[in-house]
Design a protein around this motif. Structure first.
Motif, PDB file in Angstrom:
ATOM      1  N   MET A  68     -23.071  51.853  37.950  1.00  0.00           N
ATOM      2  CA  MET A  68     -24.346  51.834  38.678  1.00  0.00           C
ATOM      3  C   MET A  68     -25.495  51.471  37.736  1.00  0.00           C
ATOM      4  N   PHE A  69     -25.465  51.990  36.517  1.00  0.00           N
ATOM      5  CA  PHE A  69     -26.489  51.620  35.532  1.00  0.00           C
ATOM      6  C   PHE A  69     -26.444  50.114  35.268  1.00  0.00           C
ATOM      7  N   ARG A  70     -25.239  49.579  35.147  1.00  0.00           N
ATOM      8  CA  ARG A  70     -25.107  48.135  34.902  1.00  0.00           C
ATOM      9  C   ARG A  70     -25.562  47.333  36.113  1.00  0.00           C
ATOM     10  N   SER A  71     -25.335  47.859  37.307  1.00  0.00           N
ATOM     11  CA  SER A  71     -25.704  47.111  38.507  1.00  0.00           C
ATOM     12  C   SER A  71     -27.222  47.033  38.697  1.00  0.00           C
ATOM     13  N   VAL A  72     -27.961  48.001  38.165  1.00  0.00           N
ATOM     14  CA  VAL A  72     -29.412  47.952  38.302  1.00  0.00           C
ATOM     15  C   VAL A  72     -30.071  47.247  37.128  1.00  0.00           C
ATOM     16  N   GLY A  73     -29.270  46.674  36.224  1.00  0.00           N
ATOM     17  CA  GLY A  73     -29.835  45.836  35.181  1.00  0.00           C
ATOM     18  C   GLY A  73     -29.726  46.363  33.768  1.00  0.00           C
ATOM     19  N   MET A  74     -29.147  47.522  33.566  1.00  0.00           N
ATOM     20  CA  MET A  74     -29.016  48.022  32.192  1.00  0.00           C
ATOM     21  C   MET A  74     -27.918  47.237  31.490  1.00  0.00           C
ATOM     22  N   ASP A  75     -28.234  46.714  30.327  1.00  0.00           N
ATOM     23  CA  ASP A  75     -27.220  45.967  29.586  1.00  0.00           C
ATOM     24  C   ASP A  75     -26.278  46.926  28.864  1.00  0.00           C
ATOM     25  N   PHE A  76     -25.235  46.365  28.274  1.00  0.00           N
ATOM     26  CA  PHE A  76     -24.239  47.225  27.653  1.00  0.00           C
ATOM     27  C   PHE A  76     -24.799  47.926  26.427  1.00  0.00           C
ATOM     28  N   GLN A  77     -25.807  47.356  25.762  1.00  0.00           N
ATOM     29  CA  GLN A  77     -26.427  48.029  24.609  1.00  0.00           C
ATOM     30  C   GLN A  77     -27.076  49.345  25.049  1.00  0.00           C
ATOM     31  N   GLY A  78     -27.740  49.345  26.211  1.00  0.00           N
ATOM     32  CA  GLY A  78     -28.336  50.570  26.724  1.00  0.00           C
ATOM     33  C   GLY A  78     -27.285  51.615  27.053  1.00  0.00           C
ATOM     34  N   ILE A  79     -26.198  51.161  27.660  1.00  0.00           N
ATOM     35  CA  ILE A  79     -25.095  52.074  27.981  1.00  0.00           C
ATOM     36  C   ILE A  79     -24.465  52.588  26.687  1.00  0.00           C
ATOM     37  N   LYS A  80     -24.385  51.710  25.699  1.00  0.00           N
ATOM     38  CA  LYS A  80     -23.838  52.105  24.408  1.00  0.00           C
ATOM     39  C   LYS A  80     -24.685  53.211  23.769  1.00  0.00           C
ATOM     40  N   LYS A  81     -26.006  53.111  23.911  1.00  0.00           N
ATOM     41  CA  LYS A  81     -26.896  54.152  23.379  1.00  0.00           C
ATOM     42  C   LYS A  81     -26.678  55.479  24.108  1.00  0.00           C
ATOM     43  N   LEU A  82     -26.522  55.406  25.441  1.00  0.00           N
ATOM     44  CA  LEU A  82     -26.239  56.625  26.201  1.00  0.00           C
ATOM     45  C   LEU A  82     -24.923  57.261  25.747  1.00  0.00           C
ATOM     46  N   ILE A  83     -23.909  56.434  25.582  1.00  0.00           N
ATOM     47  CA  ILE A  83     -22.602  56.928  25.150  1.00  0.00           C
ATOM     48  C   ILE A  83     -22.696  57.507  23.736  1.00  0.00           C
ATOM     49  N   LEU A  84     -23.468  56.842  22.867  1.00  0.00           N
ATOM     50  CA  LEU A  84     -23.630  57.327  21.502  1.00  0.00           C
ATOM     51  C   LEU A  84     -24.314  58.697  21.471  1.00  0.00           C
ATOM     52  N   LEU A  85     -25.377  58.848  22.248  1.00  0.00           N
ATOM     53  CA  LEU A  85     -26.071  60.139  22.293  1.00  0.00           C
ATOM     54  C   LEU A  85     -25.168  61.238  22.846  1.00  0.00           C
ATOM     55  N   SER A 148     -15.502  53.331  25.952  1.00  0.00           N
ATOM     56  CA  SER A 148     -16.582  52.349  26.107  1.00  0.00           C
ATOM     57  C   SER A 148     -16.023  50.937  26.224  1.00  0.00           C
ATOM     58  N   LYS A 149     -14.909  50.668  25.564  1.00  0.00           N
ATOM     59  CA  LYS A 149     -14.258  49.353  25.714  1.00  0.00           C
ATOM     60  C   LYS A 149     -13.822  49.149  27.163  1.00  0.00           C
ATOM     61  N   GLN A 150     -13.282  50.197  27.777  1.00  0.00           N
ATOM     62  CA  GLN A 150     -12.836  50.080  29.162  1.00  0.00           C
ATOM     63  C   GLN A 150     -14.036  49.936  30.097  1.00  0.00           C
ATOM     64  N   ILE A 151     -15.105  50.645  29.817  1.00  0.00           N
ATOM     65  CA  ILE A 151     -16.307  50.537  30.659  1.00  0.00           C
ATOM     66  C   ILE A 151     -16.877  49.131  30.576  1.00  0.00           C
ATOM     67  N   ARG A 152     -16.814  48.531  29.407  1.00  0.00           N
ATOM     68  CA  ARG A 152     -17.311  47.163  29.241  1.00  0.00           C
ATOM     69  C   ARG A 152     -16.494  46.183  30.081  1.00  0.00           C
ATOM     70  N   ARG A 153     -15.173  46.417  30.173  1.00  0.00           N
ATOM     71  CA  ARG A 153     -14.302  45.509  30.923  1.00  0.00           C
ATOM     72  C   ARG A 153     -14.346  45.747  32.422  1.00  0.00           C
ATOM     73  N   ASP A 154     -14.862  46.893  32.852  1.00  0.00           N
ATOM     74  CA  ASP A 154     -14.890  47.207  34.280  1.00  0.00           C
ATOM     75  C   ASP A 154     -15.706  46.184  35.063  1.00  0.00           C
ATOM     76  N   ILE A 155     -15.200  45.863  36.229  1.00  0.00           N
ATOM     77  CA  ILE A 155     -15.955  45.046  37.172  1.00  0.00           C
ATOM     78  C   ILE A 155     -16.837  46.013  37.952  1.00  0.00           C
ATOM     79  N   ILE A 156     -18.128  45.711  38.005  1.00  0.00           N
ATOM     80  CA  ILE A 156     -19.117  46.646  38.546  1.00  0.00           C
ATOM     81  C   ILE A 156     -18.774  47.068  39.966  1.00  0.00           C
ATOM     82  N   ILE A 157     -18.479  46.111  40.824  1.00  0.00           N
ATOM     83  CA  ILE A 157     -18.216  46.418  42.235  1.00  0.00           C
ATOM     84  C   ILE A 157     -16.999  47.328  42.378  1.00  0.00           C
ATOM     85  N   GLU A 158     -15.929  47.033  41.638  1.00  0.00           N
ATOM     86  CA  GLU A 158     -14.722  47.850  41.749  1.00  0.00           C
ATOM     87  C   GLU A 158     -14.941  49.256  41.208  1.00  0.00           C
TER      88      GLU A 158
END
Length: 165
Positions: A68-85, A148-158
């Motif tokens: 959902m974060f990716r679908s609203v425009g957050m890039d993977f770097q932002g998600i990476k920061k969330l995962i890192l924190l 995080s590797k798997q999240i990167r490969r995920d298709i957003i809709i699925e």
């Protein structure tokens, strides 16, 4: 032995050898160290695998949220920061809780046995403690990296459509 057996029965004679006693003590100490290392290793494996599986399961449950974060425009770097924190919080929290508990427990044990910190400090297992901390950090970091590797490969809709049962 020969002189004493002439005067006493064999079961009444006990000869103590300092060399034999030291050898027996060394063997017992070595056996106890092996047992303690094995138990410590077992606890380390249980703790490390538990941390790894907890992180992996948590990340799998939150796949939808990250999609959902990716679908609203957050890039993977932002998600990476969330995962890192989140990873830092999850890795540091057990360390910050267990180290004080360890020292409080040691303090009470020392008080009961009348041992001072100075007497114990040469025997404190600093290396084992550091190895345990590093193993825990590596397990958490590895689990987050794999997830995080798997999240990167995920298709957003699925990922959004997929419901967790």
């Amino acid at each position: 032995r020969q002189l004493l057996s002439a005067w006493f029965a064999e079961e009444d004679i006990y000869i103590n050898s300092i060399v034999e006693e030291k050898r027996d003590t060394d063997i017992q100490t070595f056996a106890m160290e092996i047992v303690i290392w094995c138990i410590s290793l077992l606890f380390a494996l249980i703790g490390t695998s538990t941390a790894f599986l907890t992180v992996t399961a948590s990340m799998q449950q939150r796949r939808r949220e990250y999609a959902m974060f990716r679908s609203v425009g957050m890039d993977f770097q932002g998600i990476k920061k969330l995962i890192l924190l989140e990873g830092i919080r999850l890795a540091v929290t057990p360390i910050c809780l267990t180290i004080p508990i360890l020292f409080v427990t040691l303090h009470f044990l020392f008080k009961i046995n009348e041992i001072s910190w100075n007497e114990f400090s040469p025997y404190f297992p600093t290396v084992k403690l550091i190895i345990s901390i590093v193993l825990e950090l590596v397990a958490v970091a590895g689990a987050y990296w794999i997830s995080s590797k798997q999240i990167r490969r995920d298709i957003i809709i699925e990922a959004i459509r997929e419901d967790t049962i």
